[in-house]
Scaffold this active site. Structure first.
Site, PDB file in Angstrom:
ATOM      1  N   CYS A   1      -4.795   2.432  -3.774  1.00  0.00           N
ATOM      2  CA  CYS A   1      -3.611   2.971  -3.069  1.00  0.00           C
ATOM      3  C   CYS A   1      -2.446   1.988  -3.119  1.00  0.00           C
ATOM      4  O   CYS A   1      -1.665   1.883  -2.157  1.00  0.00           O
ATOM      5  CB  CYS A   1      -3.940   3.340  -1.619  1.00  0.00           C
ATOM      6  SG  CYS A   1      -5.101   4.675  -1.508  1.00  0.00           S
TER       7      CYS A   1
ATOM      8  N   HIS B   1       0.873  -1.181   0.000  1.00  0.00           N
ATOM      9  CA  HIS B   1       0.000   0.000   0.000  1.00  0.00           C
ATOM     10  C   HIS B   1       0.910   1.231   0.000  1.00  0.00           C
ATOM     11  O   HIS B   1       2.032   1.179   0.516  1.00  0.00           O
ATOM     12  CB  HIS B   1      -0.845  -0.048   1.278  1.00  0.00           C
ATOM     13  CG  HIS B   1      -1.920   0.983   1.373  1.00  0.00           C
ATOM     14  ND1 HIS B   1      -1.669   2.286   1.730  1.00  0.00           N
ATOM     15  CD2 HIS B   1      -3.253   0.905   1.177  1.00  0.00           C
ATOM     16  CE1 HIS B   1      -2.813   2.962   1.756  1.00  0.00           C
ATOM     17  NE2 HIS B   1      -3.788   2.146   1.416  1.00  0.00           N
TER      18      HIS B   1
ATOM     19  N   GLN C   1      -4.679  -5.319   6.758  1.00  0.00           N
ATOM     20  CA  GLN C   1      -5.681  -6.228   6.177  1.00  0.00           C
ATOM     21  C   GLN C   1      -5.632  -7.619   6.803  1.00  0.00           C
ATOM     22  O   GLN C   1      -6.433  -8.475   6.447  1.00  0.00           O
ATOM     23  CB  GLN C   1      -5.482  -6.353   4.660  1.00  0.00           C
ATOM     24  CG  GLN C   1      -5.635  -5.064   3.899  1.00  0.00           C
ATOM     25  CD  GLN C   1      -7.065  -4.507   3.935  1.00  0.00           C
ATOM     26  OE1 GLN C   1      -8.021  -5.209   4.262  1.00  0.00           O
ATOM     27  NE2 GLN C   1      -7.208  -3.241   3.613  1.00  0.00           N
TER      28      GLN C   1
ATOM     29  N   ASP D   1       2.962  -4.613   7.942  1.00  0.00           N
ATOM     30  CA  ASP D   1       1.725  -3.864   7.755  1.00  0.00           C
ATOM     31  C   ASP D   1       0.580  -4.867   7.905  1.00  0.00           C
ATOM     32  O   ASP D   1       0.305  -5.658   7.001  1.00  0.00           O
ATOM     33  CB  ASP D   1       1.741  -3.212   6.366  1.00  0.00           C
ATOM     34  CG  ASP D   1       0.401  -2.573   6.005  1.00  0.00           C
ATOM     35  OD1 ASP D   1      -0.589  -2.791   6.725  1.00  0.00           O
ATOM     36  OD2 ASP D   1       0.355  -1.874   4.975  1.00  0.00           O
TER      37      ASP D   1
HETATM   38  N1  PLP Z   1      -1.887  -0.828   4.483  1.00  0.00           N
HETATM   39  C1  PLP Z   1      -2.831  -1.551   3.886  1.00  0.00           C
HETATM   40  C2  PLP Z   1      -2.518  -2.932   3.416  1.00  0.00           C
HETATM   41  C3  PLP Z   1      -4.103  -1.011   3.693  1.00  0.00           C
HETATM   42  O1  PLP Z   1      -5.049  -1.743   3.088  1.00  0.00           O
HETATM   43  C4  PLP Z   1      -4.356   0.298   4.145  1.00  0.00           C
HETATM   44  C5  PLP Z   1      -5.672   0.935   3.895  1.00  0.00           C
HETATM   45  O2  PLP Z   1      -6.329   0.623   2.912  1.00  0.00           O
HETATM   46  C6  PLP Z   1      -3.343   0.994   4.788  1.00  0.00           C
HETATM   47  C7  PLP Z   1      -2.114   0.411   4.941  1.00  0.00           C
HETATM   48  C8  PLP Z   1      -3.558   2.380   5.312  1.00  0.00           C
HETATM   49  O3  PLP Z   1      -4.445   2.334   6.386  1.00  0.00           O
HETATM   50  P1  PLP Z   1      -4.970   3.670   7.074  1.00  0.00           P
HETATM   51  O4  PLP Z   1      -5.490   4.531   5.965  1.00  0.00           O
HETATM   52  O5  PLP Z   1      -6.037   3.201   7.994  1.00  0.00           O
HETATM   53  O6  PLP Z   1      -3.816   4.284   7.770  1.00  0.00           O
END
Ligand code: PLP
Length: 416
Positions: free
Chosen positions: A374, A133, A213, A210
């Site tokens: 994203c 992401h 998900q 991360d």
């Molecule tokens: N990482 C992953 C894999 C995501 O799917 C997302 C959000 O879609 C994020 C990071 C970012 O999360 P947040 O916008 O809640 O900080």
């Protein structure tokens, strides 16, 4: 396929009963029952979470820490009690290792600036995967600009499976941190994170996971993973927006500089010098999202009540059945076909732009996401600017995949 699926020994998973917990699922969109397949962007909230937040504001609202009056003490207990339960949920060895943040993005920025920035320079490398992401790409790019370090990328194959041979080839003493997504929001790939952590640890390289998900779909045990940093967002796991967490061992948190200055992160302040608080307070400058933490605590209670193994087993069956049904739609191609996936089906429909698909099926009451999710480099790897993405949660059903597939077939007919 039966709607009920469960592990031996785990509580039975009754999706009809679970759906009753989510008031929003009873509304209509364009005169049709809502079919919500956008949980990877943000999950819907169960009544338990909505009521916990409402109850906090109705009965206990005040600022936390240092207050001597009753409401402040109740609010502090609610906030710190949520920390206890969320830390236990990810099997953190200590509650003090869980820092509340605004979510995954803030957690990663915190690690980039407070941990890695003072520890890297020209010639050093940060390693991330091609399926990250943007939240796990851009903070490292910013860090590289600030320090002269270099960002290196682990590729993945045509199915969306991480190239572990390439990962091993990229590992060296120049690498100062590996950032890896546990479950890809764009492709659904579940990465072998424990293996990555083990191999990086052999060279003393910290790994940031991360987990945005992963948290809604499977039990997470940060000790079993063996990572150095674990990041997650409340709103992806049925909790409120604007709250999430960073887990790291106390020894790392203690060795890190604060991320932001202000209230709560200090022990003593004078114009000559400031003494910082111990973790986790050291990283929680300013009044935090108190009600958000309370709501996230309630989300964790809710998930534990259902059982993460039961949720995982139900969703695995749903993902398989949904994939099978969608593949019956003529011209539909699934993007991301790794053998180990969770929660996400990205797809294209021949000759129809994903944005058109999303807009048209909204009129059938079906909510999906379209675009690059994203994760532009991941989608670009397939030579695509965008995909349509159906992402599932614990409240979705096989019948809803039927509604989605019918809506896609009708969309195709419109373009024929
Ligand atoms: N990482 C992953 C894999 C995501 O799917 C997302 C959000 O879609 C994020 C990071 C970012 O999360 P947040 O916008 O809640 O900080």
């Amino acid at each position: 396929m039966s709607l009920a699926a469960h592990d031996a020994g785990a509580p039975a998973f009754d999706v009809a009963r679970v759906r009753e917990d989510f008031p929003i699922l009873h509304r209509e969109v364009h005169g049709k029952p809502l079919v919500y397949f956008d949980t990877a962007a943000s999950a819907q909230r169960p009544l338990a979470v909505i009521e916990a937040v409402s109850d906090f504001y109705r009965h206990h609202n005040a600022n936390i820490h240092r207050g001597v009056h009753t409401l402040s003490q109740e609010a502090t207990d609610a906030y710190e009690g949520a920390r206890d339960r969320i830390a236990a949920f990810i099997n953190a060895p200590s509650r003090d290792e869980l820092v509340f943040t605004r979510g995954t993005t803030e957690s990663i920025n915190l690690v980039a600036q407070a941990y890695l920035r003072p520890r890297v320079g020209p010639g050093d490398q940060v390693l991330v995967s091609q399926m990250e992401h943007h939240s796990n790409i851009v903070p490292w790019q910013m860090l590289c600009r600030q320090t002269g370090a270099e960002l290196k990328v682990i590729p993945f194959d045509d199915d969306g499976v991480l190239d572990m041979a390439a990962f091993r080839a990229l590992l060296s003493e120049r690498v100062k941190l590996v950032g890896i997504v546990m479950v890809s929001n764009a492709l659904g790939t579940v990465n072998p994170v424990a293996e990555i952590c083990r191999e990086a640890a052999a060279l003393d390289i910290p790994v940031l996971v991360d987990g945005a998900q992963a948290m809604p779909h499977q039990a997470v045990d940060v000790q079993a993973l063996g990572c150095s940093f674990f990041c997650f967002s409340g709103h992806k796991m049925y909790g409120p927006t604007g709250i999430g967490g960073l887990w790291a061992p106390l020894s790392l948190l203690e060795a890190m500089e604060p991320y932001q200055g202000g209230g709560e992160m200090i022990r003593r302040v004078s114009f000559e010098t400031t003494e910082f608080n111990d973790p986790p307070g050291k990283f929680e400058a300013g009044t935090p999202n108190i009600a958000g933490a309370v709501g996230l605590g309630a989300a964790v209670d809710y998930l534990q009540g259902l059982g993460m193994d039961a949720i995982g087993a139900y969703e695995a069956g749903l993902l398989a059945a949904g994939t099978e049904r969608l593949l019956q739609v003529e011209g539909l191609r699934i993007v991301g076909t790794a053998p180990h996936k969770a929660g996400v089906i990205s797809f294209t429909l021949e000759g129809i732009h994903p944005h058109d698909i999303g807009t048209i099926i909204d009129h059938h009451g079906v909510a999906i996401r379209t675009g690059h999710h994203c994760a532009m480099p991941a989608i670009a790897r397939f030579g695509l600017p965008a995909t349509a993405r159906a992402s599932l949660g614990l409240y979705n059903t096989v019948e809803e995949f039927g509604v989605l597939a019918d809506a896609l077939e009708q969309t195709r007919a419109m373009f024929a």
